[in-house]
Enzyme design. Structure first.
Site, PDB file in Angstrom:
ATOM      1  N   LYS A 270      35.872  21.485  45.453  1.00 22.50           N
ATOM      2  CA  LYS A 270      36.682  22.227  44.483  1.00 22.50           C
ATOM      3  C   LYS A 270      37.227  21.284  43.414  1.00 22.50           C
ATOM      4  O   LYS A 270      37.133  21.547  42.221  1.00 22.50           O
ATOM      5  CB  LYS A 270      37.840  22.890  45.237  1.00 22.50           C
ATOM      6  CG  LYS A 270      38.738  23.733  44.360  1.00 22.50           C
ATOM      7  CD  LYS A 270      39.964  24.227  45.117  1.00 22.50           C
ATOM      8  CE  LYS A 270      39.596  24.943  46.398  1.00 22.50           C
ATOM      9  NZ  LYS A 270      40.728  25.666  46.979  1.00 22.50           N
TER      10      LYS A 270
ATOM     11  N   LYS B 139      43.968  17.216  52.452  1.00 19.02           N
ATOM     12  CA  LYS B 139      44.735  18.393  52.864  1.00 19.02           C
ATOM     13  C   LYS B 139      45.649  17.979  54.006  1.00 19.02           C
ATOM     14  O   LYS B 139      45.346  17.023  54.730  1.00 19.02           O
ATOM     15  CB  LYS B 139      43.784  19.487  53.343  1.00 19.02           C
ATOM     16  CG  LYS B 139      44.384  20.873  53.359  1.00 19.02           C
ATOM     17  CD  LYS B 139      44.389  21.530  51.992  1.00 19.02           C
ATOM     18  CE  LYS B 139      45.187  22.805  51.998  1.00 19.02           C
ATOM     19  NZ  LYS B 139      45.090  23.524  50.722  1.00 19.02           N
TER      20      LYS B 139
ATOM     21  N   ASP C   7      50.791  24.800  49.878  1.00 19.24           N
ATOM     22  CA  ASP C   7      49.756  25.745  50.320  1.00 19.24           C
ATOM     23  C   ASP C   7      50.547  26.817  51.068  1.00 19.24           C
ATOM     24  O   ASP C   7      51.757  26.977  50.816  1.00 19.24           O
ATOM     25  CB  ASP C   7      48.698  25.047  51.214  1.00 19.24           C
ATOM     26  CG  ASP C   7      47.497  25.954  51.528  1.00 19.24           C
ATOM     27  OD1 ASP C   7      46.644  26.118  50.654  1.00 19.24           O
ATOM     28  OD2 ASP C   7      47.425  26.524  52.634  1.00 19.24           O
TER      29      ASP C   7
HETATM   30  P1  NDP Z   1      51.499  32.100  50.633  1.00 20.26           P
HETATM   31  O1  NDP Z   1      52.086  31.514  51.869  1.00 20.26           O
HETATM   32  O2  NDP Z   1      52.316  32.143  49.400  1.00 20.26           O
HETATM   33  O3  NDP Z   1      50.986  33.593  50.932  1.00 20.26           O
HETATM   34  C1  NDP Z   1      50.076  33.864  51.957  1.00 20.26           C
HETATM   35  C2  NDP Z   1      49.979  35.366  52.089  1.00 20.26           C
HETATM   36  O4  NDP Z   1      48.947  35.668  53.023  1.00 20.26           O
HETATM   37  C3  NDP Z   1      51.249  35.998  52.613  1.00 20.26           C
HETATM   38  O5  NDP Z   1      51.383  37.266  52.039  1.00 20.26           O
HETATM   39  C4  NDP Z   1      50.966  36.085  54.115  1.00 20.26           C
HETATM   40  O6  NDP Z   1      51.675  37.115  54.767  1.00 20.26           O
HETATM   41  C5  NDP Z   1      49.486  36.413  54.107  1.00 20.26           C
HETATM   42  N1  NDP Z   1      48.847  36.016  55.357  1.00 20.26           N
HETATM   43  C6  NDP Z   1      48.900  34.808  55.984  1.00 20.26           C
HETATM   44  N2  NDP Z   1      48.185  34.830  57.120  1.00 20.26           N
HETATM   45  C7  NDP Z   1      47.660  36.071  57.200  1.00 20.26           C
HETATM   46  C8  NDP Z   1      46.836  36.734  58.141  1.00 20.26           C
HETATM   47  N3  NDP Z   1      46.396  36.085  59.236  1.00 20.26           N
HETATM   48  N4  NDP Z   1      46.488  38.027  57.908  1.00 20.26           N
HETATM   49  C9  NDP Z   1      46.918  38.669  56.806  1.00 20.26           C
HETATM   50  N5  NDP Z   1      47.719  38.112  55.878  1.00 20.26           N
HETATM   51  C10 NDP Z   1      48.079  36.836  56.077  1.00 20.26           C
HETATM   52  O7  NDP Z   1      50.126  31.290  50.394  1.00 20.26           O
HETATM   53  P2  NDP Z   1      49.273  31.159  49.064  1.00 20.26           P
HETATM   54  O8  NDP Z   1      49.312  32.435  48.313  1.00 20.26           O
HETATM   55  O9  NDP Z   1      49.644  29.902  48.422  1.00 20.26           O
HETATM   56  O10 NDP Z   1      47.812  30.930  49.685  1.00 20.26           O
HETATM   57  C11 NDP Z   1      46.946  32.014  50.041  1.00 20.26           C
HETATM   58  C12 NDP Z   1      45.547  31.488  50.190  1.00 20.26           C
HETATM   59  O11 NDP Z   1      45.115  30.877  48.968  1.00 20.26           O
HETATM   60  C13 NDP Z   1      45.333  30.418  51.271  1.00 20.26           C
HETATM   61  O12 NDP Z   1      44.020  30.536  51.780  1.00 20.26           O
HETATM   62  C14 NDP Z   1      45.435  29.122  50.457  1.00 20.26           C
HETATM   63  O13 NDP Z   1      44.781  28.035  51.104  1.00 20.26           O
HETATM   64  C15 NDP Z   1      44.699  29.539  49.207  1.00 20.26           C
HETATM   65  N6  NDP Z   1      44.984  28.749  48.013  1.00 20.26           N
HETATM   66  C16 NDP Z   1      46.263  28.595  47.557  1.00 20.26           C
HETATM   67  C17 NDP Z   1      46.476  27.871  46.395  1.00 20.26           C
HETATM   68  C18 NDP Z   1      47.830  27.760  45.793  1.00 20.26           C
HETATM   69  O14 NDP Z   1      47.937  27.169  44.688  1.00 20.26           O
HETATM   70  N7  NDP Z   1      48.887  28.285  46.398  1.00 20.26           N
HETATM   71  C19 NDP Z   1      45.381  27.189  45.694  1.00 20.26           C
HETATM   72  C20 NDP Z   1      44.072  27.507  46.194  1.00 20.26           C
HETATM   73  C21 NDP Z   1      43.905  28.236  47.351  1.00 20.26           C
HETATM   74  P3  NDP Z   1      53.230  36.936  55.222  1.00 20.26           P
HETATM   75  O15 NDP Z   1      54.008  37.285  53.991  1.00 20.26           O
HETATM   76  O16 NDP Z   1      53.398  37.899  56.341  1.00 20.26           O
HETATM   77  O17 NDP Z   1      53.389  35.491  55.607  1.00 20.26           O
END
Ligand code: NDP
Length: 448
Positions: A114, A126, A166
């Site tokens: 990436k 990571k 993350d």
């Molecule tokens: P956040 O912690 O802000 O949000 C994660 C979201 O996913 C929350 O709504 C959480 O629910 C939900 N979630 C977590 N586990 C599960 C599950 N097992 N089933 C269903 N929902 C789930 O994380 P991010 O938005 O930062 O990251 C989300 C994804 O994007 C990850 O894969 C991360 O690695 C990827 N990513 C993030 C980047 C970033 O800049 N933040 C960059 C590139 C990739 P709940 O509210 O209940 O915790």
């Protein structure tokens, strides 16, 4: 046996019980097969693939901390410095109870490609912990972050390894981590990205992954004769990526109608109200049941069930933005039956391999996360540049650079796929384009 198959077998044998890592390596190496086979003897002699799939360094440490009642807890801390061929290690920290070494290795491996795709000088890394910030007081989160950094500080630095957020690591956690680093090292440097604006953060970093995802989707649709305006989108998750993906969907004239969390998901036929969502999830750190209580037609569905999850809501575009392996073959079948034309990964590896194959064989445009969600780390790269130059760019400047990076990534991926006769296969294009730059740097630097 071919070199690729040998290395795949070896990865499974040498890294037992790490299924996500096996999955990520297999997906990449399958794409690379044609490239490797053209030059197999030289790659084999240099053990290039073995070096590519083996982290340069893994740090595992104990993180003791004291809760508000005086009870001591111990969590596992990890940092995987996967590949530093093209720049300092760069990649987020994940604090979530299901974090394992295998999960961090999968994420670090993906991050290497990436970061290469962004065109910026960043290696792959990571880290994280099985600590869960959910339900903890601010003081408890601070105690944990300080303890975590008390070990991590000796392994990172602005020119060595630059972690970021993350899942489970947002502005609050980055602030506590940065404060402790500065206190121990007595150095004020851009050692973390995703920092607050008052202490070296970049405008638009918060929005970057979600916004970048939509810039990628917009370009992908345009180049395939579609327009984003007027489209309906299903989105999973309600965290950082999902929230700003939904915001940009609205801005570009499309309508997000779902979001989700660990315990369930929401369908809002009027379109997800992003301001209400931010109030519920970011400000009050509450459940989406509170979102539904404020929206007349929204419905909350408990749990996640294959084939009946939020992917079953009819849509034109699907954006998995929550977590790995959250979109299964059964969901892909429903999406295709409902006429979905494009799927773009906001999360890392959210689509299972059989679901990805199903989309690709049914003419659905499929954008892999290592390309489509690269906007977050790209903007972290821009934060590092601003920190080094001791300047701050405006929101518009950063956003314009982000957009241009995402458009470039799309074309790099698209052109690479065409070059190998795999037109429209963006998984292939992303893996091969990401690999070529890293491999060239590794070869130039000798056996290290
Ligand atoms: P956040 O912690 O802000 O949000 C994660 C979201 O996913 C929350 O709504 C959480 O629910 C939900 N979630 C977590 N586990 C599960 C599950 N097992 N089933 C269903 N929902 C789930 O994380 P991010 O938005 O930062 O990251 C989300 C994804 O994007 C990850 O894969 C991360 O690695 C990827 N990513 C993030 C980047 C970033 O800049 N933040 C960059 C590139 C990739 P709940 O509210 O209940 O915790």
């Amino acid at each position: 046996m071919s070199y690729v198959d040998e290395v795949l077998q070896d990865v499974i044998a040498r890294n037992p019980a790490q299924p996500e890592f096996h999955q990520a390596v297999e997906e990449v190496l399958e794409s690379l097969r044609v490239v490797i086979e053209k030059n197999e003897a030289a790659y084999r002699r240099d053990a290039l693939l073995e070096r590519l799939v083996t982290p340069e360094r893994i740090i595992i440490f104990r993180v003791p901390w004291v809760d508000d009642k005086g009870q001591v807890h111990v969590n596992n801390g990890y940092r995987v410095q996967f590949n530093g061929a093209i720049g300092p290690y760069k990649g987020g920290l994940r604090f979530q109870p299901d974090v394992t070494l295998g999960a961090i290795k999968f994420l670090g491996f993906e991050q290497t490609f990436k970061n290469s795709l962004t065109g910026l000088p960043m290696g792959g890394g990571k880290g994280g912990s099985d600590f869960d910030p959910k339900g903890k007081s601010d003081r408890e989160v601070m105690a944990f972050c300080q303890s975590y950094m008390t070990e991590l500080y000796r392994h990172i630095g602005a020119d060595t390894d630059v972690p970021a957020g993350d899942k489970g690591v947002g502005a609050r956690e980055v602030g506590y981590l940065f404060g402790q680093y500065k206190r121990i090292r007595n150095v004020y440097e851009g050692v973390l990205t995703g920092k607050g604006l008052s202490y070296g953060g970049s405008l638009a970093r918060t929005e970057a992954t979600g916004f970048g995802l939509l810039y990628f989707v917009e370009e992908m649709l345009k180049c395939n004769g579609h327009d984003l305006a007027g489209k309906t989108a299903v989105v999973s998750g309600s965290g950082n990526v999902a929230t700003y993906a939904m915001k940009k969907l609205w801005e570009l004239g499309a309508k997000p109608v779902t979001c989700g969390e660990r315990t369930g998901w929401v369908y809002d036929p009027d379109g997800i109200d992003v301001d209400t969502l931010i109030q519920v999830k970011q400000v009050r750190r509450a459940s989406l049941t509170e979102y539904v209580a404020q929206r007349p037609n929204a419905v909350y569905h408990e749990g996640h069930e294959k084939g009946k999850d939020l992917w079953s809501i009819p849509c034109d575009i699907a954006l998995p933005c929550a977590t790995e392996n959250e979109l299964f073959l059964e969901d892909a079948q429903v999406l295709v039956a409902n006429g979905c034309i494009a799927v773009a990964e906001g999360a890392n590896m959210p689509t299972t391999p059989d679901a990805t194959a199903y989309f690709q064989s049914h003419g659905v445009l499929f954008a892999p996360g290592k390309a489509s969600n690269a906007g977050g780390v790209a903007t972290s790269g821009l934060e590092m540049t601003q920190n080094s130059e001791r300047v701050s760019w405006t929101f518009e400047e950063v956003d314009a650079k982000l957009k241009s990076i995402m458009v470039n990534i799309f074309h790099n991926v698209d052109d690479t796929a065409r070059e190998y006769g795999m037109e429209g296969n963006y998984v292939f294009g992303a893996n091969v384009a990401g690999f070529k730059k890293v491999a060239a740097a590794m070869q130039a630097q000798g056996i290290v």
